[in-house]
Design a protein around this motif. Sequence first.
Motif, PDB file in Angstrom:
ATOM      1  N   ALA A 270       0.831  -1.207   0.000  1.00  0.00           N
ATOM      2  CA  ALA A 270       0.000   0.000   0.000  1.00  0.00           C
ATOM      3  C   ALA A 270       0.864   1.255   0.000  1.00  0.00           C
ATOM      4  N   TYR A 271       1.928   1.247   0.776  1.00  0.00           N
ATOM      5  CA  TYR A 271       2.831   2.403   0.859  1.00  0.00           C
ATOM      6  C   TYR A 271       3.458   2.694  -0.502  1.00  0.00           C
ATOM      7  N   ALA A 272       3.953   1.655  -1.156  1.00  0.00           N
ATOM      8  CA  ALA A 272       4.587   1.850  -2.466  1.00  0.00           C
ATOM      9  C   ALA A 272       3.578   2.343  -3.506  1.00  0.00           C
ATOM     10  N   LEU A 273       2.396   1.733  -3.537  1.00  0.00           N
ATOM     11  CA  LEU A 273       1.392   2.135  -4.522  1.00  0.00           C
ATOM     12  C   LEU A 273       0.894   3.554  -4.278  1.00  0.00           C
ATOM     13  N   VAL A 274       0.719   3.915  -3.021  1.00  0.00           N
ATOM     14  CA  VAL A 274       0.238   5.260  -2.702  1.00  0.00           C
ATOM     15  C   VAL A 274       1.197   6.314  -3.228  1.00  0.00           C
ATOM     16  N   PHE A 275       2.504   6.100  -3.046  1.00  0.00           N
ATOM     17  CA  PHE A 275       3.423   7.150  -3.455  1.00  0.00           C
ATOM     18  C   PHE A 275       3.730   7.135  -4.942  1.00  0.00           C
TER      19      PHE A 275
ATOM     20  N   VAL B  43      -1.246 -16.073  -5.637  1.00  0.00           N
ATOM     21  CA  VAL B  43      -2.411 -15.525  -6.323  1.00  0.00           C
ATOM     22  C   VAL B  43      -3.582 -15.369  -5.363  1.00  0.00           C
ATOM     23  N   ASN B  44      -3.794 -16.378  -4.518  1.00  0.00           N
ATOM     24  CA  ASN B  44      -4.884 -16.312  -3.552  1.00  0.00           C
ATOM     25  C   ASN B  44      -4.660 -15.186  -2.545  1.00  0.00           C
ATOM     26  N   ARG B  45      -3.425 -14.996  -2.115  1.00  0.00           N
ATOM     27  CA  ARG B  45      -3.111 -13.891  -1.195  1.00  0.00           C
ATOM     28  C   ARG B  45      -3.367 -12.534  -1.853  1.00  0.00           C
ATOM     29  N   LEU B  46      -2.984 -12.410  -3.119  1.00  0.00           N
ATOM     30  CA  LEU B  46      -3.188 -11.150  -3.824  1.00  0.00           C
ATOM     31  C   LEU B  46      -4.675 -10.843  -3.984  1.00  0.00           C
ATOM     32  N   GLU B  47      -5.469 -11.884  -4.239  1.00  0.00           N
ATOM     33  CA  GLU B  47      -6.910 -11.671  -4.361  1.00  0.00           C
ATOM     34  C   GLU B  47      -7.494 -11.125  -3.057  1.00  0.00           C
ATOM     35  N   HIS B  48      -7.005 -11.603  -1.924  1.00  0.00           N
ATOM     36  CA  HIS B  48      -7.494 -11.124  -0.634  1.00  0.00           C
ATOM     37  C   HIS B  48      -7.022  -9.710  -0.325  1.00  0.00           C
ATOM     38  N   MET B  49      -5.958  -9.264  -0.990  1.00  0.00           N
ATOM     39  CA  MET B  49      -5.432  -7.926  -0.719  1.00  0.00           C
ATOM     40  C   MET B  49      -6.014  -6.855  -1.628  1.00  0.00           C
ATOM     41  N   VAL B  50      -6.755  -7.243  -2.657  1.00  0.00           N
ATOM     42  CA  VAL B  50      -7.248  -6.267  -3.625  1.00  0.00           C
ATOM     43  C   VAL B  50      -8.131  -5.219  -2.950  1.00  0.00           C
ATOM     44  N   LEU B  51      -9.175  -5.640  -2.253  1.00  0.00           N
ATOM     45  CA  LEU B  51     -10.100  -4.690  -1.635  1.00  0.00           C
ATOM     46  C   LEU B  51      -9.432  -3.860  -0.537  1.00  0.00           C
ATOM     47  N   PRO B  52      -8.645  -4.462   0.368  1.00  0.00           N
ATOM     48  CA  PRO B  52      -7.939  -3.616   1.352  1.00  0.00           C
ATOM     49  C   PRO B  52      -7.020  -2.590   0.710  1.00  0.00           C
ATOM     50  N   LEU B  53      -6.328  -2.969  -0.371  1.00  0.00           N
ATOM     51  CA  LEU B  53      -5.429  -2.024  -1.041  1.00  0.00           C
ATOM     52  C   LEU B  53      -6.211  -0.893  -1.693  1.00  0.00           C
ATOM     53  N   VAL B  54      -7.368  -1.202  -2.268  1.00  0.00           N
ATOM     54  CA  VAL B  54      -8.190  -0.158  -2.877  1.00  0.00           C
ATOM     55  C   VAL B  54      -8.594   0.872  -1.821  1.00  0.00           C
ATOM     56  N   VAL B  55      -9.001   0.406  -0.656  1.00  0.00           N
ATOM     57  CA  VAL B  55      -9.385   1.323   0.421  1.00  0.00           C
ATOM     58  C   VAL B  55      -8.193   2.159   0.864  1.00  0.00           C
ATOM     59  N   MET B  56      -7.025   1.543   1.010  1.00  0.00           N
ATOM     60  CA  MET B  56      -5.829   2.269   1.423  1.00  0.00           C
ATOM     61  C   MET B  56      -5.450   3.338   0.403  1.00  0.00           C
ATOM     62  N   ILE B  57      -5.486   2.981  -0.860  1.00  0.00           N
ATOM     63  CA  ILE B  57      -5.081   3.928  -1.909  1.00  0.00           C
ATOM     64  C   ILE B  57      -6.068   5.086  -2.003  1.00  0.00           C
ATOM     65  N   VAL B  58      -7.355   4.774  -2.040  1.00  0.00           N
ATOM     66  CA  VAL B  58      -8.366   5.824  -2.154  1.00  0.00           C
ATOM     67  C   VAL B  58      -8.311   6.777  -0.956  1.00  0.00           C
TER      68      VAL B  58
ATOM     69  N   HIS C  66      -5.694   7.587   0.938  1.00  0.00           N
ATOM     70  CA  HIS C  66      -4.447   8.299   1.195  1.00  0.00           C
ATOM     71  C   HIS C  66      -3.821   8.979  -0.016  1.00  0.00           C
ATOM     72  N   VAL C  67      -4.080   8.482  -1.203  1.00  0.00           N
ATOM     73  CA  VAL C  67      -3.272   8.906  -2.346  1.00  0.00           C
ATOM     74  C   VAL C  67      -3.418  10.397  -2.642  1.00  0.00           C
ATOM     75  N   TRP C  68      -4.649  10.930  -2.578  1.00  0.00           N
ATOM     76  CA  TRP C  68      -4.808  12.327  -2.984  1.00  0.00           C
ATOM     77  C   TRP C  68      -4.185  13.289  -1.980  1.00  0.00           C
ATOM     78  N   TYR C  69      -4.174  12.950  -0.717  1.00  0.00           N
ATOM     79  CA  TYR C  69      -3.581  13.833   0.300  1.00  0.00           C
ATOM     80  C   TYR C  69      -2.125  14.131  -0.035  1.00  0.00           C
ATOM     81  N   TYR C  70      -1.381  13.101  -0.386  1.00  0.00           N
ATOM     82  CA  TYR C  70       0.037  13.287  -0.702  1.00  0.00           C
ATOM     83  C   TYR C  70       0.229  13.807  -2.122  1.00  0.00           C
ATOM     84  N   ALA C  71      -0.637  13.419  -3.041  1.00  0.00           N
ATOM     85  CA  ALA C  71      -0.559  13.948  -4.397  1.00  0.00           C
ATOM     86  C   ALA C  71      -0.785  15.456  -4.391  1.00  0.00           C
TER      87      ALA C  71
END
Length: 322
Positions: free
Chosen positions: A108-113, A180-195, A197-202
């Motif tokens: 999440a940290y890497a994707l956000v920045f 692959v199964n782990r990544l599928e479980h991380m999709v929704l949490p990562l979407v929430v994290m990115i949405v 936080h991303v604009w605040y730093y952008a």
Amino acid sequence: MKKVWLSKAFTFVVSMLILSFVTFYVARLAPGDPLQAFYGDRVEQMSSAEHEAAIRRLGLDAPIYVQYQRWIGNLLQGDCGISYKYKEPANQVIGAFLGNTLILGGIAYALVFILALLLALCCAYYEGSWIDFLFCKLGTVAYYLPPFWLGLILILIFNVNLHWLPGSGAYDPGMASDIVNRLEHMVLPLVVMIVSHVWYYAYMIRNKLLDEVRQEYVLLAKAKGLGRWEILLRHCLRNVAPTIVSIMAVSVNHILGGTYVVEVVFAYPGLGNLSIESAKYHDYNLLMLIVLLTGAFVILSGIAAQTVNEIIDPRMKVERGV
């Protein structure tokens, strides 16, 4: 150089001591019975004598300052204490959850920045256009969406209704080694994290880039025939690099806190869920270890950012010395 590193080490140690002291006292002053976590429903069947004996057995009968002295002494010897709820050493309990939090938080940290930097460059390039206006409005709306509410909406849409993505856990039973199964479980949490936080730093990076665009050297570069993208990437971005590093350091505690919230919403087995459990059940040793690990990570990231800034811009080292 030795004095500089000794100063940073002293700052880290003092900060950790203050953090441990405050957390230790606040946790023990909170209402509730820690014996409930260790003995469960048997506490209600204990006599007064048995209850007092159980408290002495866990070392909770002494004054708080004596308990703190014992705890810090044991910690310095490598003994983190036992978890009241799991009946195992606290460091072993955390080891099973720490990896999940590091994976989710790190990605999440890497994707956000990466996305924040790209958005900032795009907005700076198209300053005043409809693209800049659209990103600013959508980003502002996304930033003010409560993460827990957004997480529940995503679970309702993509898990309950569409059955496209899992809505809880880090992996399906027996699929711990399936990437692959782990990544599928991380999709929704990562979407929430990115949405969330991303604009605040952008937005912060965008404003710093626009401040640089208005400098006199940019006019000179334009007079030489350099394009806007070349000016942004070769000159403006380089000059705001120390600011970006500082923003990245400040964001560690924000993104880490956001990771803990997301873990609770998606029942993700990480330190966020574990910290809620340890606070709920007054699992003091486990709670202390989680807080210290989190605090150490945040403090060290700040020290690392300061060091990187001094390497990028030596003027900061001179100003600090003055």
